[in-house]
Motif scaffolding. Sequence first.
Motif, PDB file in Angstrom:
ATOM      1  N   HIS A  74       0.227  -3.512  -0.580  1.00 20.63           N
ATOM      2  CA  HIS A  74      -0.109  -3.481   0.840  1.00 20.63           C
ATOM      3  C   HIS A  74      -0.482  -2.052   1.224  1.00 20.63           C
ATOM      4  O   HIS A  74      -0.172  -1.089   0.519  1.00 20.63           O
ATOM      5  CB  HIS A  74       1.081  -3.960   1.682  1.00 20.63           C
ATOM      6  N   MET A  75      -1.132  -1.911   2.365  1.00 17.48           N
ATOM      7  CA  MET A  75      -1.534  -0.583   2.805  1.00 17.48           C
ATOM      8  C   MET A  75      -0.339   0.335   3.029  1.00 17.48           C
ATOM      9  O   MET A  75      -0.453   1.559   2.929  1.00 17.48           O
ATOM     10  CB  MET A  75      -2.371  -0.680   4.083  1.00 17.48           C
ATOM     11  N   ASP A  76       0.818  -0.246   3.341  1.00 17.30           N
ATOM     12  CA  ASP A  76       1.981   0.614   3.560  1.00 17.30           C
ATOM     13  C   ASP A  76       2.537   1.173   2.251  1.00 17.30           C
ATOM     14  O   ASP A  76       3.511   1.931   2.254  1.00 17.30           O
ATOM     15  CB  ASP A  76       3.063  -0.118   4.357  1.00 17.30           C
ATOM     16  N   ALA A  77       1.908   0.819   1.112  1.00 20.47           N
ATOM     17  CA  ALA A  77       2.297   1.441  -0.149  1.00 20.47           C
ATOM     18  C   ALA A  77       1.800   2.881  -0.232  1.00 20.47           C
ATOM     19  O   ALA A  77       2.306   3.674  -1.026  1.00 20.47           O
ATOM     20  CB  ALA A  77       1.765   0.639  -1.332  1.00 20.47           C
ATOM     21  N   TRP A  78       0.801   3.207   0.586  1.00 14.14           N
ATOM     22  CA  TRP A  78       0.319   4.579   0.638  1.00 14.14           C
ATOM     23  C   TRP A  78       1.348   5.470   1.333  1.00 14.14           C
ATOM     24  O   TRP A  78       1.878   5.117   2.386  1.00 14.14           O
ATOM     25  CB  TRP A  78      -0.989   4.662   1.417  1.00 14.14           C
ATOM     26  N   GLN A  79       1.621   6.609   0.745  1.00 17.81           N
ATOM     27  CA  GLN A  79       2.424   7.635   1.399  1.00 17.81           C
ATOM     28  C   GLN A  79       1.470   8.552   2.158  1.00 17.81           C
ATOM     29  O   GLN A  79       0.460   8.999   1.604  1.00 17.81           O
ATOM     30  CB  GLN A  79       3.210   8.453   0.376  1.00 17.81           C
ATOM     31  N   ILE A  80       1.781   8.817   3.406  1.00 17.19           N
ATOM     32  CA  ILE A  80       0.914   9.648   4.245  1.00 17.19           C
ATOM     33  C   ILE A  80       1.764  10.715   4.930  1.00 17.19           C
ATOM     34  O   ILE A  80       2.840  10.427   5.462  1.00 17.19           O
ATOM     35  CB  ILE A  80       0.188   8.801   5.307  1.00 17.19           C
ATOM     36  N   GLN A  81       1.271  11.939   4.899  1.00 12.17           N
ATOM     37  CA  GLN A  81       1.995  13.046   5.526  1.00 12.17           C
ATOM     38  C   GLN A  81       0.998  13.982   6.192  1.00 12.17           C
ATOM     39  O   GLN A  81      -0.077  14.246   5.651  1.00 12.17           O
ATOM     40  CB  GLN A  81       2.790  13.817   4.473  1.00 12.17           C
ATOM     41  N   GLU A  82       1.356  14.476   7.389  1.00 11.15           N
ATOM     42  CA  GLU A  82       0.531  15.461   8.090  1.00 11.15           C
ATOM     43  C   GLU A  82       1.384  16.673   8.436  1.00 11.15           C
ATOM     44  O   GLU A  82       2.521  16.532   8.888  1.00 11.15           O
ATOM     45  CB  GLU A  82      -0.049  14.873   9.375  1.00 11.15           C
ATOM     46  N   VAL A  83       0.825  17.849   8.207  1.00 15.20           N
ATOM     47  CA  VAL A  83       1.488  19.086   8.602  1.00 15.20           C
ATOM     48  C   VAL A  83       0.447  20.007   9.227  1.00 15.20           C
ATOM     49  O   VAL A  83      -0.753  19.840   9.019  1.00 15.20           O
ATOM     50  CB  VAL A  83       2.176  19.800   7.417  1.00 15.20           C
ATOM     51  N   LYS A  84       0.911  20.972   9.997  1.00 15.71           N
ATOM     52  CA  LYS A  84       0.044  21.967  10.620  1.00 15.71           C
ATOM     53  C   LYS A  84       0.271  23.312   9.938  1.00 15.71           C
ATOM     54  O   LYS A  84       1.378  23.631   9.504  1.00 15.71           O
ATOM     55  CB  LYS A  84       0.345  22.096  12.112  1.00 15.71           C
ATOM     56  N   ALA A  85      -0.796  24.092   9.851  1.00 14.50           N
ATOM     57  CA  ALA A  85      -0.694  25.452   9.324  1.00 14.50           C
ATOM     58  C   ALA A  85      -1.426  26.390  10.266  1.00 14.50           C
ATOM     59  O   ALA A  85      -2.563  26.115  10.656  1.00 14.50           O
ATOM     60  CB  ALA A  85      -1.294  25.536   7.927  1.00 14.50           C
ATOM     61  N   THR A  86      -0.786  27.482  10.636  1.00 11.90           N
ATOM     62  CA  THR A  86      -1.381  28.429  11.579  1.00 11.90           C
ATOM     63  C   THR A  86      -2.092  29.575  10.877  1.00 11.90           C
ATOM     64  O   THR A  86      -2.765  30.368  11.527  1.00 11.90           O
ATOM     65  CB  THR A  86      -0.299  29.008  12.492  1.00 11.90           C
ATOM     66  N   ASP A  87      -1.941  29.642   9.561  1.00 13.37           N
ATOM     67  CA  ASP A  87      -2.551  30.747   8.817  1.00 13.37           C
ATOM     68  C   ASP A  87      -2.801  30.282   7.393  1.00 13.37           C
ATOM     69  O   ASP A  87      -2.980  29.099   7.149  1.00 13.37           O
ATOM     70  CB  ASP A  87      -1.632  31.972   8.847  1.00 13.37           C
ATOM     71  N   GLN A  88      -2.770  31.203   6.453  1.00 11.98           N
ATOM     72  CA  GLN A  88      -3.026  30.888   5.050  1.00 11.98           C
ATOM     73  C   GLN A  88      -2.109  29.774   4.557  1.00 11.98           C
ATOM     74  O   GLN A  88      -0.929  29.715   4.900  1.00 11.98           O
ATOM     75  CB  GLN A  88      -2.819  32.128   4.187  1.00 11.98           C
ATOM     76  N   PHE A  89      -2.652  28.892   3.732  1.00  8.90           N
ATOM     77  CA  PHE A  89      -1.844  27.854   3.107  1.00  8.90           C
ATOM     78  C   PHE A  89      -2.283  27.682   1.660  1.00  8.90           C
ATOM     79  O   PHE A  89      -3.392  28.066   1.264  1.00  8.90           O
ATOM     80  CB  PHE A  89      -1.952  26.522   3.852  1.00  8.90           C
ATOM     81  N   ARG A  90      -1.389  27.089   0.862  1.00  9.27           N
ATOM     82  CA  ARG A  90      -1.690  26.802  -0.535  1.00  9.27           C
ATOM     83  C   ARG A  90      -1.322  25.352  -0.825  1.00  9.27           C
ATOM     84  O   ARG A  90      -0.352  24.814  -0.289  1.00  9.27           O
ATOM     85  CB  ARG A  90      -0.925  27.739  -1.469  1.00  9.27           C
ATOM     86  N   VAL A  91      -2.124  24.735  -1.693  1.00 14.92           N
ATOM     87  CA  VAL A  91      -1.936  23.335  -2.056  1.00 14.92           C
ATOM     88  C   VAL A  91      -1.831  23.228  -3.573  1.00 14.92           C
ATOM     89  O   VAL A  91      -2.579  23.888  -4.305  1.00 14.92           O
ATOM     90  CB  VAL A  91      -3.114  22.474  -1.558  1.00 14.92           C
ATOM     91  N   LEU A  92      -0.928  22.392  -4.036  1.00 15.42           N
ATOM     92  CA  LEU A  92      -0.764  22.113  -5.457  1.00 15.42           C
ATOM     93  C   LEU A  92      -0.756  20.603  -5.656  1.00 15.42           C
ATOM     94  O   LEU A  92       0.012  19.896  -5.011  1.00 15.42           O
ATOM     95  CB  LEU A  92       0.552  22.712  -5.966  1.00 15.42           C
TER      96      LEU A  92
END
Length: 258
Positions: free
Chosen positions: A177-195
Amino acid sequence: MTVSMTSTSEGRVGRSLGDIAFGASVAGPAHIAAGLPNQDAWASSRWRTEGGTVHCAVVCDGLGSRPQAREGARAGVRAAKRAARQWARAPGAPTGLLVRLLEVLWRLEVAPLRPDDCATTCLMVLALPSGDEWRLVTVALGDGLAAIETPEGFRKLGGRTEEQFSNVTVALGTPHHMDAWQIQEVKATDQFRVLLLSDGIADDVTEENLPEFLRWLGDLEGRPAPARGKALRRTLRQWPVPGHSDDKTVVYLRVKGV
């Protein structure tokens, strides 16, 4: 200038206005021994919009039990990028529409192959400029792990729990089902890094070790692109964990300011 980068197997780099993205993917020892190709795929890209530059990073891991896993993973990367571009054009659109669009586009990408034969996990981070801050959206189906480091803190999404090790992996092409997707939102005010990590490496990196791993990747930024990719691939091929049979993929993104 807008620079985009895509790769399914080797380390490459994109750089613009202080932003940097690179990654690498290597076949696991089990696939090498069996003469099978790498069934992971990844991409990092960016594009200009009226509101600023949008960044996208994605990793897909084809299920090894499926005959077209490699094609499914590559199709997942293409579908994720197409869905991100379309969804980002509609400010305020719910993230549920992003994953619905991705699901449909993936089925179109694998056609006329049977979706079940092409099953793949999908993990994507989308960074959208929003005024003087960033809106960072992470969506994940199946295993794999995403970590985001911002001035506001460190956030993680995905990674398998002990219960998940005994269950069938949910993926594009498998019943869910679509609820099997994990979804997350965050805000960043400056530099950010993603892994982003596929499960062949995410299963071995503890949450406590994620910041250290990010720092190590950050140290590679100063190297020339070929040396950076070579160092990352060497580390993945020599991963010091017993039983590390699965394919391994790492994607790193660092963005400075809006």
